[in-house]
Write a protein that holds these residues in place. Sequence first.
Motif, PDB file in Angstrom:
ATOM      1  N   HIS A  86      74.062   2.235  35.798  1.00 34.80           N
ATOM      2  CA  HIS A  86      73.574   1.430  34.681  1.00 34.80           C
ATOM      3  C   HIS A  86      72.244   1.888  34.080  1.00 34.80           C
ATOM      4  O   HIS A  86      71.895   1.458  32.987  1.00 34.80           O
ATOM      5  CB  HIS A  86      73.466  -0.034  35.097  1.00 34.80           C
ATOM      6  N   ASP A  87      71.519   2.752  34.765  1.00 33.82           N
ATOM      7  CA  ASP A  87      70.226   3.180  34.205  1.00 33.82           C
ATOM      8  C   ASP A  87      70.377   4.251  33.133  1.00 33.82           C
ATOM      9  O   ASP A  87      69.396   4.671  32.537  1.00 33.82           O
ATOM     10  CB  ASP A  87      69.284   3.654  35.306  1.00 33.82           C
ATOM     11  N   ASP A  88      71.589   4.695  32.841  1.00 36.96           N
ATOM     12  CA  ASP A  88      71.798   5.709  31.808  1.00 36.96           C
ATOM     13  C   ASP A  88      71.362   5.172  30.444  1.00 36.96           C
ATOM     14  O   ASP A  88      71.655   4.031  30.098  1.00 36.96           O
ATOM     15  CB  ASP A  88      73.282   6.086  31.753  1.00 36.96           C
ATOM     16  N   GLN A  89      70.640   5.978  29.698  1.00 35.34           N
ATOM     17  CA  GLN A  89      70.232   5.598  28.347  1.00 35.34           C
ATOM     18  C   GLN A  89      70.061   6.856  27.502  1.00 35.34           C
ATOM     19  O   GLN A  89      70.119   7.966  28.014  1.00 35.34           O
ATOM     20  CB  GLN A  89      68.965   4.763  28.354  1.00 35.34           C
ATOM     21  N   ALA A  90      69.880   6.666  26.211  1.00 33.86           N
ATOM     22  CA  ALA A  90      69.757   7.784  25.283  1.00 33.86           C
ATOM     23  C   ALA A  90      68.660   7.490  24.270  1.00 33.86           C
ATOM     24  O   ALA A  90      68.220   6.348  24.126  1.00 33.86           O
ATOM     25  CB  ALA A  90      71.087   8.014  24.563  1.00 33.86           C
ATOM     26  N   ILE A  91      68.243   8.531  23.575  1.00 29.21           N
ATOM     27  CA  ILE A  91      67.247   8.406  22.505  1.00 29.21           C
ATOM     28  C   ILE A  91      68.000   8.460  21.177  1.00 29.21           C
ATOM     29  O   ILE A  91      68.900   9.283  20.997  1.00 29.21           O
ATOM     30  CB  ILE A  91      66.221   9.544  22.572  1.00 29.21           C
ATOM     31  N   VAL A  92      67.632   7.585  20.246  1.00 23.61           N
ATOM     32  CA  VAL A  92      68.265   7.546  18.933  1.00 23.61           C
ATOM     33  C   VAL A  92      67.169   7.661  17.880  1.00 23.61           C
ATOM     34  O   VAL A  92      66.206   6.899  17.891  1.00 23.61           O
ATOM     35  CB  VAL A  92      69.053   6.228  18.718  1.00 23.61           C
ATOM     36  N   MET A  93      67.322   8.642  16.989  1.00 23.99           N
ATOM     37  CA  MET A  93      66.350   8.856  15.911  1.00 23.99           C
ATOM     38  C   MET A  93      67.082   8.770  14.579  1.00 23.99           C
ATOM     39  O   MET A  93      68.223   9.208  14.469  1.00 23.99           O
ATOM     40  CB  MET A  93      65.713  10.243  16.041  1.00 23.99           C
ATOM     41  N   LYS A  94      66.429   8.221  13.591  1.00 23.63           N
ATOM     42  CA  LYS A  94      67.013   8.174  12.256  1.00 23.63           C
ATOM     43  C   LYS A  94      66.347   9.247  11.397  1.00 23.63           C
ATOM     44  O   LYS A  94      65.129   9.266  11.248  1.00 23.63           O
ATOM     45  CB  LYS A  94      66.819   6.800  11.617  1.00 23.63           C
ATOM     46  N   VAL A  95      67.161  10.142  10.851  1.00 26.86           N
ATOM     47  CA  VAL A  95      66.669  11.192   9.970  1.00 26.86           C
ATOM     48  C   VAL A  95      66.977  10.757   8.540  1.00 26.86           C
ATOM     49  O   VAL A  95      68.154  10.574   8.181  1.00 26.86           O
ATOM     50  CB  VAL A  95      67.326  12.553  10.288  1.00 26.86           C
ATOM     51  N   ARG A  96      65.933  10.583   7.769  1.00 28.00           N
ATOM     52  CA  ARG A  96      66.092  10.097   6.406  1.00 28.00           C
ATOM     53  C   ARG A  96      67.094  10.943   5.626  1.00 28.00           C
ATOM     54  O   ARG A  96      67.049  12.163   5.618  1.00 28.00           O
ATOM     55  CB  ARG A  96      64.739  10.119   5.698  1.00 28.00           C
ATOM     56  N   GLY A  97      68.018  10.255   5.003  1.00 25.12           N
ATOM     57  CA  GLY A  97      69.002  10.915   4.165  1.00 25.12           C
ATOM     58  C   GLY A  97      70.167  11.545   4.915  1.00 25.12           C
ATOM     59  O   GLY A  97      71.082  12.092   4.299  1.00 25.12           O
ATOM     60  N   LYS A  98      70.140  11.492   6.250  1.00 24.63           N
ATOM     61  CA  LYS A  98      71.209  12.115   7.030  1.00 24.63           C
ATOM     62  C   LYS A  98      71.892  11.144   7.982  1.00 24.63           C
ATOM     63  O   LYS A  98      73.099  11.176   8.122  1.00 24.63           O
ATOM     64  CB  LYS A  98      70.670  13.318   7.798  1.00 24.63           C
ATOM     65  N   GLY A  99      71.126  10.333   8.666  1.00 19.98           N
ATOM     66  CA  GLY A  99      71.709   9.405   9.624  1.00 19.98           C
ATOM     67  C   GLY A  99      71.060   9.518  10.985  1.00 19.98           C
ATOM     68  O   GLY A  99      69.927   9.978  11.116  1.00 19.98           O
ATOM     69  N   LEU A 100      71.800   9.110  11.997  1.00 17.93           N
ATOM     70  CA  LEU A 100      71.273   9.040  13.354  1.00 17.93           C
ATOM     71  C   LEU A 100      71.439  10.351  14.108  1.00 17.93           C
ATOM     72  O   LEU A 100      72.470  11.019  13.991  1.00 17.93           O
ATOM     73  CB  LEU A 100      71.989   7.940  14.141  1.00 17.93           C
ATOM     74  N   VAL A 101      70.433  10.681  14.882  1.00 16.78           N
ATOM     75  CA  VAL A 101      70.493  11.784  15.829  1.00 16.78           C
ATOM     76  C   VAL A 101      70.429  11.142  17.205  1.00 16.78           C
ATOM     77  O   VAL A 101      69.475  10.417  17.510  1.00 16.78           O
ATOM     78  CB  VAL A 101      69.330  12.775  15.632  1.00 16.78           C
ATOM     79  N   VAL A 102      71.450  11.379  18.017  1.00 11.19           N
ATOM     80  CA  VAL A 102      71.523  10.780  19.345  1.00 11.19           C
ATOM     81  C   VAL A 102      71.331  11.883  20.371  1.00 11.19           C
ATOM     82  O   VAL A 102      72.064  12.877  20.370  1.00 11.19           O
ATOM     83  CB  VAL A 102      72.878  10.063  19.559  1.00 11.19           C
ATOM     84  N   LEU A 103      70.337  11.697  21.227  1.00  9.59           N
ATOM     85  CA  LEU A 103      70.037  12.653  22.293  1.00  9.59           C
ATOM     86  C   LEU A 103      70.394  12.007  23.619  1.00  9.59           C
ATOM     87  O   LEU A 103      69.721  11.067  24.061  1.00  9.59           O
ATOM     88  CB  LEU A 103      68.553  13.038  22.251  1.00  9.59           C
ATOM     89  N   THR A 104      71.484  12.473  24.210  1.00 13.29           N
ATOM     90  CA  THR A 104      71.919  11.917  25.483  1.00 13.29           C
ATOM     91  C   THR A 104      71.199  12.612  26.624  1.00 13.29           C
ATOM     92  O   THR A 104      70.709  13.729  26.476  1.00 13.29           O
ATOM     93  CB  THR A 104      73.443  12.087  25.689  1.00 13.29           C
ATOM     94  N   GLY A 105      71.154  11.941  27.754  1.00 14.70           N
ATOM     95  CA  GLY A 105      70.636  12.564  28.969  1.00 14.70           C
ATOM     96  C   GLY A 105      71.810  13.236  29.651  1.00 14.70           C
ATOM     97  O   GLY A 105      72.271  14.292  29.247  1.00 14.70           O
ATOM     98  N   CYS A 106      72.343  12.569  30.647  1.00 13.84           N
ATOM     99  CA  CYS A 106      73.514  13.085  31.342  1.00 13.84           C
ATOM    100  C   CYS A 106      74.783  12.376  30.889  1.00 13.84           C
ATOM    101  O   CYS A 106      75.864  12.713  31.321  1.00 13.84           O
ATOM    102  CB  CYS A 106      73.323  12.962  32.852  1.00 13.84           C
ATOM    103  N   GLY A 107      74.666  11.390  30.049  1.00 13.54           N
ATOM    104  CA  GLY A 107      75.838  10.748  29.469  1.00 13.54           C
ATOM    105  C   GLY A 107      76.700   9.985  30.451  1.00 13.54           C
ATOM    106  O   GLY A 107      77.905   9.870  30.250  1.00 13.54           O
TER     107      GLY A 107
END
Length: 141
Positions: free
Chosen positions: A34-55
């Motif tokens: 349950h400790d799995d998490q990811a980073i989510v960034m919004k790039v203007r004009g493009k959408g979300l960039v999702v950076l997973t750890g180990c998924g």
Amino acid sequence: MITGQVPRVSDFEKGFPIHYAEREGGWELDPWIHDDQAIVMKVRGKGLVVLTGCGHAGLINILTHARTLASGEQIHAVLGGFHLTGGLFDALIPRTVRELQQFSPAVVVPAHCTGWKATHAIAAAMPDAFVQNSVGTTFIL
């Protein structure tokens, strides 16, 4: 933003069936990690960039949660470990790739724990989005 704990909503991503956690001095089966998490960034004009750890939560669960957190924003890119390596996960690869295609990311960068079979399946199914990477690769999104 950080996803925090990722809800397990897909019907096929069942965690890591041979994972154990030490709790209160003993070992217990802990497939969900349950400790799995990811980073989510919004790039203007493009959408979300999702950076997973180990998924560990499952790529589709992670992307679904990221879109929920961002009010349905389009996934532009997903980078990181998709946790699809080894015999325990081979059967998940075709469905994961099909559902990943439904998100229509412009950039897909599978890394470390994605595994050879899954990486090649993604590259074959999504050649315009797939980006091979290695140590030191720089991404301009």
